[in-house]
Enzyme design. Sequence first.
Site, mmCIF file in Angstrom:
data_model
loop_
_atom_site.group_PDB
_atom_site.id
_atom_site.type_symbol
_atom_site.label_atom_id
_atom_site.label_comp_id
_atom_site.label_asym_id
_atom_site.label_seq_id
_atom_site.Cartn_x
_atom_site.Cartn_y
_atom_site.Cartn_z
ATOM 1 N N LYS A 290 0.845 -1.208 0.000
ATOM 2 C CA LYS A 290 0.000 0.000 0.000
ATOM 3 C C LYS A 290 0.878 1.256 0.000
ATOM 4 O O LYS A 290 2.075 1.182 0.309
ATOM 5 C CB LYS A 290 -0.894 -0.016 1.240
ATOM 6 C CG LYS A 290 -0.146 0.032 2.566
ATOM 7 C CD LYS A 290 -1.045 -0.340 3.745
ATOM 8 C CE LYS A 290 -0.282 -0.287 5.051
ATOM 9 N NZ LYS A 290 -1.040 -0.886 6.166
ATOM 10 N N TYR B 168 13.050 31.708 5.531
ATOM 11 C CA TYR B 168 11.778 32.359 5.876
ATOM 12 C C TYR B 168 11.673 32.646 7.373
ATOM 13 O O TYR B 168 12.100 31.849 8.210
ATOM 14 C CB TYR B 168 10.607 31.459 5.497
ATOM 15 C CG TYR B 168 10.320 31.427 4.009
ATOM 16 C CD1 TYR B 168 10.242 32.605 3.253
ATOM 17 C CD2 TYR B 168 10.109 30.215 3.362
ATOM 18 C CE1 TYR B 168 9.963 32.553 1.888
ATOM 19 C CE2 TYR B 168 9.831 30.153 2.007
ATOM 20 C CZ TYR B 168 9.763 31.336 1.272
ATOM 21 O OH TYR B 168 9.494 31.293 -0.064
HETATM 22 C C1 LIG Z 1 -0.217 -1.857 6.910
HETATM 23 C C2 LIG Z 1 -0.714 -3.154 7.420
HETATM 24 C C3 LIG Z 1 0.171 -4.241 7.601
HETATM 25 C C4 LIG Z 1 1.672 -4.120 7.470
HETATM 26 O O1 LIG Z 1 2.265 -3.768 8.701
HETATM 27 P P1 LIG Z 1 3.861 -3.627 8.861
HETATM 28 O O2 LIG Z 1 4.045 -3.178 10.275
HETATM 29 O O3 LIG Z 1 4.285 -2.580 7.884
HETATM 30 O O4 LIG Z 1 4.457 -4.953 8.565
HETATM 31 C C5 LIG Z 1 -0.384 -5.471 7.928
HETATM 32 N N1 LIG Z 1 -1.726 -5.610 8.093
HETATM 33 C C6 LIG Z 1 -2.574 -4.571 7.980
HETATM 34 C C7 LIG Z 1 -4.031 -4.798 8.205
HETATM 35 C C8 LIG Z 1 -2.105 -3.305 7.653
HETATM 36 O O5 LIG Z 1 -2.969 -2.285 7.550
#
Ligand SMILES: *Cc1c(COP(=O)(O)O)cnc(C)c1O
Length: 368
Positions: free
Chosen positions: A38, A264
């Site tokens: 993702k 800035y």
């Molecule tokens: C993002 C996510 C993961 C991955 O977690 P990590 O700590 O990056 O390994 C796993 N399961 C769900 C439901 C997630 O939303």
Amino acid sequence: MAKASETVLEIDLNNLEHNYNYLRSKLNSDTKFLAVVKAYAYGSDAVKIALKLEAIGVDYFAVAYVNEGVALRMGGVKKSILVLHPQSVNFDKLIEHCLEPSLYSPKILREFLEATKRNGQKDYPVHIKFNTGLNRLGFWENDVDYIMDQLKERRDIRITSIFSHLAATEDSTEKQFTLKQIDTFTKIVSDFEEKLGYSPLKHILNTSGIINYPEANFDMVRSGIGLYGFANDEEIDSQLKPIATLKTIISQIHKIEPNESVGYNRAYTSEGYRVTATLPLGHADGIGRQYGKGKTFVSVNGTLAPIIGNVCMDMIMVDITGIDCKEGDEVIIFGGNPTAHSFAATANTISYELITGISQRIKRVFKS
Ligand SMILES: *Cc1c(COP(=O)(O)O)cnc(C)c1O
């Protein structure tokens, strides 16, 4: 790797393979591996990362939203893709691209059953998510009968997996809570399977779960951050290799007199004679204002130089007094030293937030 001649995020696919093999080595030999890609594979490049992982044997993918899954399909990714947080408005598109929804509430289940009916689907693969204590998304333990009622005499969907998500796998002080979550999940699984009459895949572990709760492999694990080189644990981090290095170059060097200001709102004032370098990246690239005002360091020819004054939208200024460097030289923002983890820590945040925030404006280059 070639020296940078502009701001780039360099992604090392060999390091990705190393991390994948390392995480695999922590699993039972028959446990499936779901790669979480993702948010552009945590700020890198979802298609490139997924194609590499597909080639080296990952079993499953997950994204958060339908459009992320569509992008993977357009990029040629063939393996199953779980959509963790689909919105019902996108269900037709999800079905069109053979993406598999996480169904986490009575409402989303009903809406998906309408979509499968509308699209004439049979045995469509879905994943049922249970809440065991994170209190974010998921059916409750006592929703099992409701789910069974909805499925009665319907062949629209087939439950490919049931899963849950742990709240604090990286935190040893929360071990009791985590074990309770795993125990609740185990109970739900046995009730669910008995009533369903067949046996879906079961999964609950994220990266830190793989490291800290090896007894809870179930049938599959879901790893994101570990693949990208971090595990919320110093010892494990030393075994993993960050896949991404954010590099840039020095656009201009200035010699500053005492009592001059830089940037800035004149947020930095020089006490003595200083030398500063202006770099072409800023808060629009994901290096937020929290990293300014001397808190965070970048690496100029191997020496750490503080980001001074306010971070601008497209630029930062760093203090390079005493550092041997010239305009055009490469600067490492994070990657080797500092790591994304230590860079993020200077602003009280975590590697996840820093790396997923690197904007799409920055060119990705690949090393393989
Ligand atoms: C993002 C996510 C993961 C991955 O977690 P990590 O700590 O990056 O390994 C796993 N399961 C769900 C439901 C997630 O939303």
